[in-house]
Design a protein around this motif. Sequence first.
Motif, PDB file in Angstrom:
ATOM      1  N   LYS A 209     -32.760 119.437  64.631  1.00 17.37           N
ATOM      2  CA  LYS A 209     -33.819 118.874  63.768  1.00 17.37           C
ATOM      3  C   LYS A 209     -34.925 119.441  64.030  1.00 17.37           C
ATOM      4  O   LYS A 209     -36.096 119.546  63.151  1.00 17.37           O
ATOM      5  CB  LYS A 209     -33.633 117.436  64.283  1.00 17.37           C
ATOM      6  CG  LYS A 209     -34.949 116.421  63.794  1.00 17.37           C
ATOM      7  CD  LYS A 209     -33.921 115.925  62.465  1.00 17.37           C
ATOM      8  CE  LYS A 209     -33.414 114.824  62.714  1.00 17.37           C
ATOM      9  NZ  LYS A 209     -32.925 113.959  61.600  1.00 17.37           N
TER      10      LYS A 209
ATOM     11  N   GLN B 113     -33.107 107.147  73.795  1.00 20.61           N
ATOM     12  CA  GLN B 113     -33.463 107.329  72.313  1.00 20.61           C
ATOM     13  C   GLN B 113     -33.945 108.828  72.322  1.00 20.61           C
ATOM     14  O   GLN B 113     -34.645 109.226  73.369  1.00 20.61           O
ATOM     15  CB  GLN B 113     -33.999 106.137  71.889  1.00 20.61           C
ATOM     16  CG  GLN B 113     -35.627 106.306  72.432  1.00 20.61           C
ATOM     17  CD  GLN B 113     -36.508 105.236  71.788  1.00 20.61           C
ATOM     18  OE1 GLN B 113     -36.242 103.987  71.965  1.00 20.61           O
ATOM     19  NE2 GLN B 113     -37.580 105.676  71.023  1.00 20.61           N
ATOM     20  N   TYR B 114     -33.949 109.316  71.229  1.00 23.63           N
ATOM     21  CA  TYR B 114     -34.948 110.415  70.824  1.00 23.63           C
ATOM     22  C   TYR B 114     -36.268 109.942  70.478  1.00 23.63           C
ATOM     23  O   TYR B 114     -36.497 108.552  70.316  1.00 23.63           O
ATOM     24  CB  TYR B 114     -34.244 111.116  69.427  1.00 23.63           C
ATOM     25  CG  TYR B 114     -33.011 111.864  69.406  1.00 23.63           C
ATOM     26  CD1 TYR B 114     -32.738 113.302  70.291  1.00 23.63           C
ATOM     27  CD2 TYR B 114     -32.029 111.395  68.915  1.00 23.63           C
ATOM     28  CE1 TYR B 114     -31.582 113.749  70.319  1.00 23.63           C
ATOM     29  CE2 TYR B 114     -30.939 112.125  68.899  1.00 23.63           C
ATOM     30  CZ  TYR B 114     -30.456 113.214  69.633  1.00 23.63           C
ATOM     31  OH  TYR B 114     -29.123 113.715  69.645  1.00 23.63           O
TER      32      TYR B 114
ATOM     33  N   VAL C 188     -37.160 107.387  67.223  1.00 30.59           N
ATOM     34  CA  VAL C 188     -36.032 107.304  66.578  1.00 30.59           C
ATOM     35  C   VAL C 188     -35.165 106.223  67.666  1.00 30.59           C
ATOM     36  O   VAL C 188     -34.281 106.521  68.484  1.00 30.59           O
ATOM     37  CB  VAL C 188     -35.013 108.197  66.407  1.00 30.59           C
ATOM     38  CG1 VAL C 188     -33.777 108.086  65.530  1.00 30.59           C
ATOM     39  CG2 VAL C 188     -35.906 109.330  65.853  1.00 30.59           C
TER      40      VAL C 188
ATOM     41  N   TYR D 296     -25.440 106.071  66.080  1.00 32.55           N
ATOM     42  CA  TYR D 296     -26.725 106.373  66.142  1.00 32.55           C
ATOM     43  C   TYR D 296     -26.823 108.023  66.063  1.00 32.55           C
ATOM     44  O   TYR D 296     -27.824 108.401  65.037  1.00 32.55           O
ATOM     45  CB  TYR D 296     -27.225 106.310  67.444  1.00 32.55           C
ATOM     46  CG  TYR D 296     -28.658 106.475  67.960  1.00 32.55           C
ATOM     47  CD1 TYR D 296     -29.780 106.010  67.482  1.00 32.55           C
ATOM     48  CD2 TYR D 296     -28.737 107.948  68.467  1.00 32.55           C
ATOM     49  CE1 TYR D 296     -30.948 106.496  67.855  1.00 32.55           C
ATOM     50  CE2 TYR D 296     -30.195 108.383  68.919  1.00 32.55           C
ATOM     51  CZ  TYR D 296     -31.106 107.522  68.567  1.00 32.55           C
ATOM     52  OH  TYR D 296     -32.577 108.175  69.189  1.00 32.55           O
TER      53      TYR D 296
ATOM     54  N   PHE E  27     -28.909 110.099  62.769  1.00 33.20           N
ATOM     55  CA  PHE E  27     -29.613 110.941  63.236  1.00 33.20           C
ATOM     56  C   PHE E  27     -29.432 112.418  62.493  1.00 33.20           C
ATOM     57  O   PHE E  27     -30.439 113.090  62.282  1.00 33.20           O
ATOM     58  CB  PHE E  27     -29.736 111.297  64.676  1.00 33.20           C
ATOM     59  CG  PHE E  27     -30.974 112.074  65.224  1.00 33.20           C
ATOM     60  CD1 PHE E  27     -32.096 111.897  65.223  1.00 33.20           C
ATOM     61  CD2 PHE E  27     -30.708 113.499  65.582  1.00 33.20           C
ATOM     62  CE1 PHE E  27     -33.184 112.517  65.692  1.00 33.20           C
ATOM     63  CE2 PHE E  27     -31.352 114.453  66.148  1.00 33.20           C
ATOM     64  CZ  PHE E  27     -32.815 113.883  66.377  1.00 33.20           C
ATOM     65  N   SER E  28     -28.073 112.815  62.373  1.00 27.79           N
ATOM     66  CA  SER E  28     -27.681 114.024  61.806  1.00 27.79           C
ATOM     67  C   SER E  28     -27.619 114.128  60.441  1.00 27.79           C
ATOM     68  O   SER E  28     -27.647 115.135  59.737  1.00 27.79           O
ATOM     69  CB  SER E  28     -26.047 114.156  62.107  1.00 27.79           C
ATOM     70  OG  SER E  28     -25.356 113.388  61.532  1.00 27.79           O
TER      71      SER E  28
END
Length: 408
Positions: A19, A67-68, A71, A89, A93-94
Amino acid sequence: MPKRVCVIGAGAAGLAAAKHSLAKGLEVEVFEQTNRVGGTWVYSEQTGCHSSMYQDLKTNLPKEVMQYRDVPFRADLPSFLTHEDVLEYLQEFSTGLPINFNQTVESVERVNDQWKVTTHHGAGISETLFDIVFVCNGHYFEPNNPYEENDFKGTLIHSHDYRRAKDYVDQEVVVIGAGPSGIDIALQLSETAKKITLISRKATYPTLPKNITQISQHVKKVIAEGCETDDGTVITADTIIVCTGYFYKYPFLQDSILRVKENNQLVSPIFEHVVHAEYPDSLYFIGLNLVTITFPLFEYQVKMALGFATGSAPIPDRDTLIDYEKNQIEHQKSRGLETRFYHLLQSEQWDYLARIAKLGHFDEWPYMNTIENITQYLNEQRKSNVIGYKNINFQLSDNGMEYEVVRC
């Protein structure tokens, strides 16, 4: 022409690497040996595979810490999550990331100023050149079982192959190791097994279920009937579950590039647990550290690496890179830690995160202060109430900088 980035592994660390690399305008390919994202968070009934998940696992850290950046997990979820929640999750995210599934990285070799990555897949073998490699293959798949050679008449497994408590109904079970997995498994077993003996020098919890006995010693050896501790105490058992951690393993890298020392528990030569000292502008290892907040740490490590790879942050001089390992070993000794705990951070993770943010020339995440405060609060809760701390929920203020404890 943008630099080409190879990411090995589509777990939480690999997804962060992909990412942030894309956000820097780099060309990215992710190679994942299985058919889905998630890495260690993918549950499998099969044992002896990559997954170390067990059926009823709840996270040791709350979602507010995991968490990131920017996000958050779903608002309707409790603070302590199931592995299914975390996997969902990561899947979200991916979305949109360039992931090649069912492709195993066989080798990573230096060719001139690039990395030749050889992958094996259904159609055969492929070789591709990359400028940058992020190694994100995890370290919860190669069990460290010092009791593998034994004369035990019952069943002995590593926690890697534990799946559910109902498999041990009315048994006498010895759990060796009282870290996060050891105590978690012991507590689950207390609902089905007849008797659990938790053996570890760390086994000093103040309150446990009545059918769990703690012995604060080291297991000298496994014998036919069960275990023998250093003082000669013998504990009989039907099953022994060994919770003694994992080894680091990188079968795709030659010893001339990477060495794993101290009984496969020290990855070398790596600067700040991330940057290869010989290839600081192109080879990085994400998520080596133990006892940390995981996802946010992965992002910090990736950002520092990308700073070095893209030239937005100056790479330290060679002596600093090479001397890091020697200095870190001495530092851990000053903390009373053996060299095998080289990658252990614990309470030092906050200074570490600030340090690599400075090295990588990126701004720290203000919310990290909240993460630190919640983590420190939970450390105390685990010590005093290891049975019930996962029933805590956290409610964040609107700006996310304050939190309130809501007990269930």
